[in-house]
Design an enzyme around this catalytic site. Structure first.
Site, PDB file in Angstrom:
ATOM      1  N   HIS A 198       0.851  -1.182   0.000  1.00  0.00           N
ATOM      2  CA  HIS A 198       0.000   0.000   0.000  1.00  0.00           C
ATOM      3  C   HIS A 198       0.894   1.241   0.000  1.00  0.00           C
ATOM      4  O   HIS A 198       1.841   1.310   0.790  1.00  0.00           O
ATOM      5  CB  HIS A 198      -0.906  -0.009   1.238  1.00  0.00           C
ATOM      6  CG  HIS A 198      -1.803   1.186   1.302  1.00  0.00           C
ATOM      7  ND1 HIS A 198      -2.900   1.319   0.474  1.00  0.00           N
ATOM      8  CD2 HIS A 198      -1.745   2.319   2.045  1.00  0.00           C
ATOM      9  CE1 HIS A 198      -3.482   2.492   0.727  1.00  0.00           C
ATOM     10  NE2 HIS A 198      -2.799   3.108   1.673  1.00  0.00           N
TER      11      HIS A 198
ATOM     12  N   GLU B 120     -11.003  -6.225   6.368  1.00  0.00           N
ATOM     13  CA  GLU B 120     -11.077  -4.762   6.350  1.00  0.00           C
ATOM     14  C   GLU B 120      -9.953  -4.212   5.468  1.00  0.00           C
ATOM     15  O   GLU B 120      -8.771  -4.570   5.657  1.00  0.00           O
ATOM     16  CB  GLU B 120     -10.929  -4.221   7.782  1.00  0.00           C
ATOM     17  CG  GLU B 120     -11.270  -2.755   7.893  1.00  0.00           C
ATOM     18  CD  GLU B 120     -10.993  -2.188   9.282  1.00  0.00           C
ATOM     19  OE1 GLU B 120     -10.834  -0.981   9.393  1.00  0.00           O
ATOM     20  OE2 GLU B 120     -10.918  -2.996  10.234  1.00  0.00           O
TER      21      GLU B 120
HETATM   22  C1  GRF Z   1       1.650   0.935  -6.300  1.00  0.00           C
HETATM   23  O1  GRF Z   1       1.861   2.263  -5.889  1.00  0.00           O
HETATM   24  C2  GRF Z   1       1.104   0.106  -5.173  1.00  0.00           C
HETATM   25  O2  GRF Z   1       1.553   0.510  -3.913  1.00  0.00           O
HETATM   26  C3  GRF Z   1      -0.375   0.364  -5.284  1.00  0.00           C
HETATM   27  O3  GRF Z   1      -0.630   0.438  -6.668  1.00  0.00           O
HETATM   28  C4  GRF Z   1       0.543   0.841  -7.359  1.00  0.00           C
HETATM   29  C5  GRF Z   1       0.827  -0.219  -8.365  1.00  0.00           C
HETATM   30  O4  GRF Z   1       1.909   0.098  -9.204  1.00  0.00           O
HETATM   31  N1  GRF Z   1      -1.124  -0.655  -4.593  1.00  0.00           N
HETATM   32  P1  GRF Z   1       2.583  -1.044 -10.089  1.00  0.00           P
HETATM   33  O5  GRF Z   1       1.462  -1.670 -10.913  1.00  0.00           O
HETATM   34  O6  GRF Z   1       3.225  -2.023  -9.175  1.00  0.00           O
HETATM   35  O7  GRF Z   1       3.570  -0.327 -10.958  1.00  0.00           O
END
Ligand code: GRF
Length: 214
Positions: free
Chosen positions: A106, A140
């Site tokens: 995240h 969650e």
């Molecule tokens: C990343 O910033 C990740 O943290 C979020 O979505 C984005 C995905 O980027 N969940 P990628 O597809 O890995 O380049």
């Protein structure tokens, strides 16, 4: 025994790419995208990893899509299911089926800024440190046990884009590190719902990141 993992993506796939290129002791059995146009599919194929598209628009509702997704994932009997930019909320049934073997990255220092638009929200809140979190997934959203975090400074002239780029560079370091620890069996769930890394490394505790630096 080598850990088997399945990676789920929705788009660009840069975190998936970082995982595939990190030389991890992991057998990446399959990359699954819910979007046929995801750029990450070609990257996975270049790395010799089988790819599958399960288009959520072809399924009648969340439960039907998640059931199809789980059926495909389970064909590979993975020890770990990795959400690497997988932009769908998963049903409680799905999450429970993969309890303690489903992880996500995240782009914020959870529990701050769960959900979307994390970089713009961090700027609006005026925080001086921001970052990313690898965590186990629980029903969650963005609330499961935290495995590892990386922090970056927020600079005075940052835009959501410059901040996102700074965080993304750390995502590409943090996710492989956390998956390596998982593959090595070093991550333990604590009874209080947190996690512990074994063995703990005492020498690391003085490394504070202070922002701004003055
Ligand atoms: C990343 O910033 C990740 O943290 C979020 O979505 C984005 C995905 O980027 N969940 P990628 O597809 O890995 O380049």
């Amino acid at each position: 025994m080598t850990m088997r993992a399945v990676i789920l993506i929705s788009g660009r796939g840069s975190n998936m790419q970082a995982l595939l290129e990190a030389g991890l002791p992991v057998d990446f059995a399959c990359v699954i995208s819910n979007r046929p146009e995801a750029a990450g599919l070609a990257i996975a194929a270049r790395h010799g990893v089988p790819t599958v598209v399960i288009d959520h628009r072809q399924h009648d509702g969340r439960a039907a899509f998640d059931a199809a997704l789980a059926e495909e994932i389970d064909r590979h009997a993975p020890d770990l299911v990795i959400l690497a930019g997988f932009m769908r909320v998963l049903t409680e049934d799905f999450v429970r089926h993969y309890a303690n073997r489903l992880v996500n990255i995240h782009p914020a220092l959870l529990p701050a800024f769960p959900g979307l638009d994390t970089h713009a929200r961090a700027l609006a809140a005026g925080v001086k440190l921001h970052g990313c979190t690898v965590h186990f997934v629980t029903p969650e959203v963005d609330a499961g046990p935290i495995i590892a975090q990386a922090a970056v400074p927020v600079l005075a002239d940052d835009t959501p884009e410059t901040l996102a780029a700074r965080v993304l560079r750390q995502e590409h370091r943090l996710f492989p590190l956390a998956v390596r620890w998982l593959a090595e069996g070093r991550v333990r769930l604590r009874e209080d719902g947190g996690t512990a890394l074994l063995p703990a490394r005492d020498g690391d505790v003085d490394d504070a990141l202070i922002s701004p630096t003055g």
